[in-house]
Design an enzyme around this catalytic site. Structure first.
Site, PDB file in Angstrom:
ATOM      1  N   HIS A 303      23.380 -14.760   8.867  1.00 44.74           N
ATOM      2  CA  HIS A 303      24.392 -15.758   9.240  1.00 44.74           C
ATOM      3  C   HIS A 303      25.786 -15.298   8.853  1.00 44.74           C
ATOM      4  CE1 HIS A 303      24.884 -17.868   5.295  1.00 44.74           C
ATOM      5  NE2 HIS A 303      23.596 -17.682   5.137  1.00 44.74           N
ATOM      6  N   ASP A 315      25.740 -13.606   0.593  1.00 43.49           N
ATOM      7  CA  ASP A 315      25.306 -14.768   1.388  1.00 43.49           C
ATOM      8  C   ASP A 315      26.345 -15.060   2.456  1.00 43.49           C
ATOM      9  OD1 ASP A 315      23.928 -16.939   2.322  1.00 43.49           O
ATOM     10  OD2 ASP A 315      24.414 -18.246   0.630  1.00 43.49           O
ATOM     11  N   GLU A 349      25.133 -21.763   9.226  1.00 44.93           N
ATOM     12  CA  GLU A 349      23.900 -21.935   8.450  1.00 44.93           C
ATOM     13  C   GLU A 349      24.144 -22.812   7.236  1.00 44.93           C
ATOM     14  OE1 GLU A 349      20.736 -21.178   5.515  1.00 44.93           O
ATOM     15  OE2 GLU A 349      22.876 -20.898   5.277  1.00 44.93           O
ATOM     16  N   GLU A 350      25.294 -22.634   6.593  1.00 42.87           N
ATOM     17  CA  GLU A 350      25.505 -23.261   5.281  1.00 42.87           C
ATOM     18  C   GLU A 350      25.675 -24.775   5.332  1.00 42.87           C
ATOM     19  OE1 GLU A 350      24.867 -21.951   2.681  1.00 42.87           O
ATOM     20  OE2 GLU A 350      25.335 -19.823   2.694  1.00 42.87           O
ATOM     21  N   ASP A 377      18.368 -13.316   4.745  1.00 42.76           N
ATOM     22  CA  ASP A 377      19.288 -14.275   4.113  1.00 42.76           C
ATOM     23  C   ASP A 377      18.900 -14.529   2.667  1.00 42.76           C
ATOM     24  OD1 ASP A 377      21.261 -16.119   3.660  1.00 42.76           O
ATOM     25  OD2 ASP A 377      20.238 -17.772   4.673  1.00 42.76           O
ATOM     26  N   HIS A 448      26.833 -18.922  -3.763  1.00 39.72           N
ATOM     27  CA  HIS A 448      27.726 -20.084  -3.546  1.00 39.72           C
ATOM     28  C   HIS A 448      28.805 -20.219  -4.622  1.00 39.72           C
ATOM     29  CE1 HIS A 448      24.640 -22.389  -0.802  1.00 39.72           C
ATOM     30  NE2 HIS A 448      24.816 -21.136  -0.451  1.00 39.72           N
TER      31      HIS A 448
HETATM   32 ZN   LIG Z   1      22.598 -17.848   3.349  1.00 43.28          ZN
END
Ligand SMILES: [Zn+2]
Length: 485
Positions: A303, A315, A349-350, A377, A448
């Site tokens: 993603h 990520d 995606e997030e 991912d 994140h």
């Molecule tokens: Zn991800």
């Protein structure tokens, strides 16, 4: 990786790393001579070439470096997300792929200011405050423009919250102090540890809001110290008041959990995020046409969107980069897959999965031609092998695992939801899903956070992931028989 990913893939990461150095593939290679191989001798030779080329190439690293360093954070709806769409489309075109941008309507949430301080607590020196480090959860509503000030209460879990009831919760700021299980993570079960804790990020704010809380905080969902807050999407329930929601660092959660039992603790909280009108964005699709079955598609994907605090290296710039590398290597080696190899860089995606959902809707009449789909991912840690979603596939993957064993990636693991969150809508319709099994022991330290940056990627390990993706995808594209589904 999102809540949806984790809830769907709780067991994908559950490979014990203790058995990782030598896979299972070598034990099961004595195929009876009567059984035809699922791959031609030429394909097997080409798979070895692809593996060696992947391990020797820095193309994937250069791609993730560009996405994370030159473009930067790529939150859905942002100018950087758009720039990333244009960049990947141009790169895939330069590789000679047929490129389409498929439109996706996406949410557009932007982070604002986010500050907090304790303004009353036991032992406080007069006319001082104590800073609290936090970050708004994705999708959070704002506090009043001047902030809000309220007493903090701490619960460890949903049961404790419910036992307090409305009387003790109404008007308060609720902290969910649920601990991410670091021991589980170092044992190689980071995904499961995350799955347990992330429920509070998803559902905590609404649970607290229903009991009259004025704001909700969670203990950051992640494994490291360093006083880093971890963002991620929260999901407001339709039947709950929407209250401001943020993640405090593990250290600040400990501070609050220590002070609150001693006497009243009051916090001033300011969050100014905005939910802007939905925006237009795109999944980037690049096809390398198959020579024998061009209508049949094998997807390799990651993603393109990321959270905004870091630069989205692990990520999931890494997942996009290794997928691009699969096409690059096939072109570099002048190979031609029998089925079409389709590189997809997913959007959103997030915080919404709009890209994966739109793809499944737009290709609803073509599901049968989706031969297989892969998504990477889980960061860029050393790959141990392949997750696959259809049990009967194992025998067909064994010759592939035997080749991948050379770089320590020979394990074959059945995982019902292998494939990743963006592929969820397609795998639900029966498309076989695949993903590399990745060592995620440090992934949730940075996931994140502001520390999801390029330096967290070890170039050799990224190349190993690219090898797994390229070899697996090319093998599937050249498989001499249908895949069970
Ligand atoms: Zn991800």
């Amino acid at each position: 990786m999102s809540i949806q990913t984790i809830l769907n893939r709780r067991f994908v990461f559950s490979i014990a790393l203790v058995c990782a150095s030598h896979g299972l593939a070598q034990e099961s290679t004595s195929t009876p001579t009567a059984t035809p191989s699922p791959y031609s001798a030429q394909t097997l030779t080409e798979l070895k070439q692809l593996q060696q080329a992947a391990l020797a190439s820095d193309y994937a690293y250069r791609q993730v470096a560009h996405l994370s360093n030159n473009i930067g954070p790529r939150l859905t709806g942002s100018a950087q997300a758009q720039k990333a769409v244009e960049y990947v489309a141009a790169e895939l075109k330069a590789l000679g792929l047929e490129v389409q941008l498929e439109k996706v309507t996406v949410p557009h949430w932007v982070r604002g200011e986010e500050t907090a301080a304790l303004v009353e607590y036991p032992g406080m020196a007069e006319k001082t405050t104590q800073k609290i480090i936090l970050t708004a959860l994705g999708g959070s509503v704002a506090t009043p423009a001047s902030g809000l000030t309220a007493e903090v209460i701490v619960v460890r879990n949903f049961d404790e919250l419910q036992s307090l009831g409305r009387e003790k919760v109404a008007g308060k700021i609720v902290l969910f102090d649920y601990h991410f299980d670091k021991l589980m993570a170092v044992q190689g079960h980071g995904g499961e540890a995350y799955g347990e804790a992330v429920r509070y990020r998803g559902d905590g704010p609404s649970a607290a809001g229903k009991l009259g809380a004025v704001a909700a905080l969670i203990r950051s969902v992640g494994g490291a110290e360093y006083r880093l807050p971890h963002t991620g999407q929260t999901n407001y329930a339709k039947d709950a008041p929407r209250i401001p929601a943020a993640a405090v660092t593990a250290e600040d959660a400990d501070l609050l959990a220590s002070l609150v039992p001693q006497g009243p603790v009051r916090m001033r909280l300011l969050l100014t995020p905005q939910q802007l009108p939905d925006a237009v964005s795109y999944n980037v699709i690049g096809d390398l046409k198959g020579s024998e079955h061009p209508e049949e598609v094998v997807i390799v994907s990651g993603h393109l969107d990321s959270w905004d605090l870091g630069t989205g290296a692990i990520d999931d710039g890494a997942g996009v980069a290794v997928s691009m590398q699969a096409a690059n290597l096939i072109q570099q080696l002048h190979l031609r897959p029998k089925r079409t190899l389709r590189v997809v860089a997913w959007m959103n995606e997030e915080n919404g999965l709009a890209g994966g959902k739109a793809y499944a809707e737009d290709h609803a009449n073509d599901v049968a031609n989706h031969f297989a789909a892969m998504e990477t991912d889980g960061g860029a840690g050393h790959p141990l092998g392949i997750n696959y979603s259809t049990k009967e596939t194992k025998g067909l993957l064994e010759p592939v695992a035997k080749i991948l064993q050379d770089s320590g990636a020979g394990i074959l693991n059945f995982a019902e939801f292998a494939g990743g969150a963006d592929l969820g809508p397609m795998t639900k319709l029966g498309v076989p899903g695949f993903s590399p099994i990745q060592d995620n022991r440090t992934y949730f330290h940075y996931h994140h956070t502001a520390a999801d940056t390029l330096d967290k990627i070890v170039p050799r390990e990224l190349a190993e992931n690219a090898a797994v993706v390229a070899v697996t995808a090319y093998a599937l594209a050249n498989l001499e028989q249908p895949l069970p589904r």
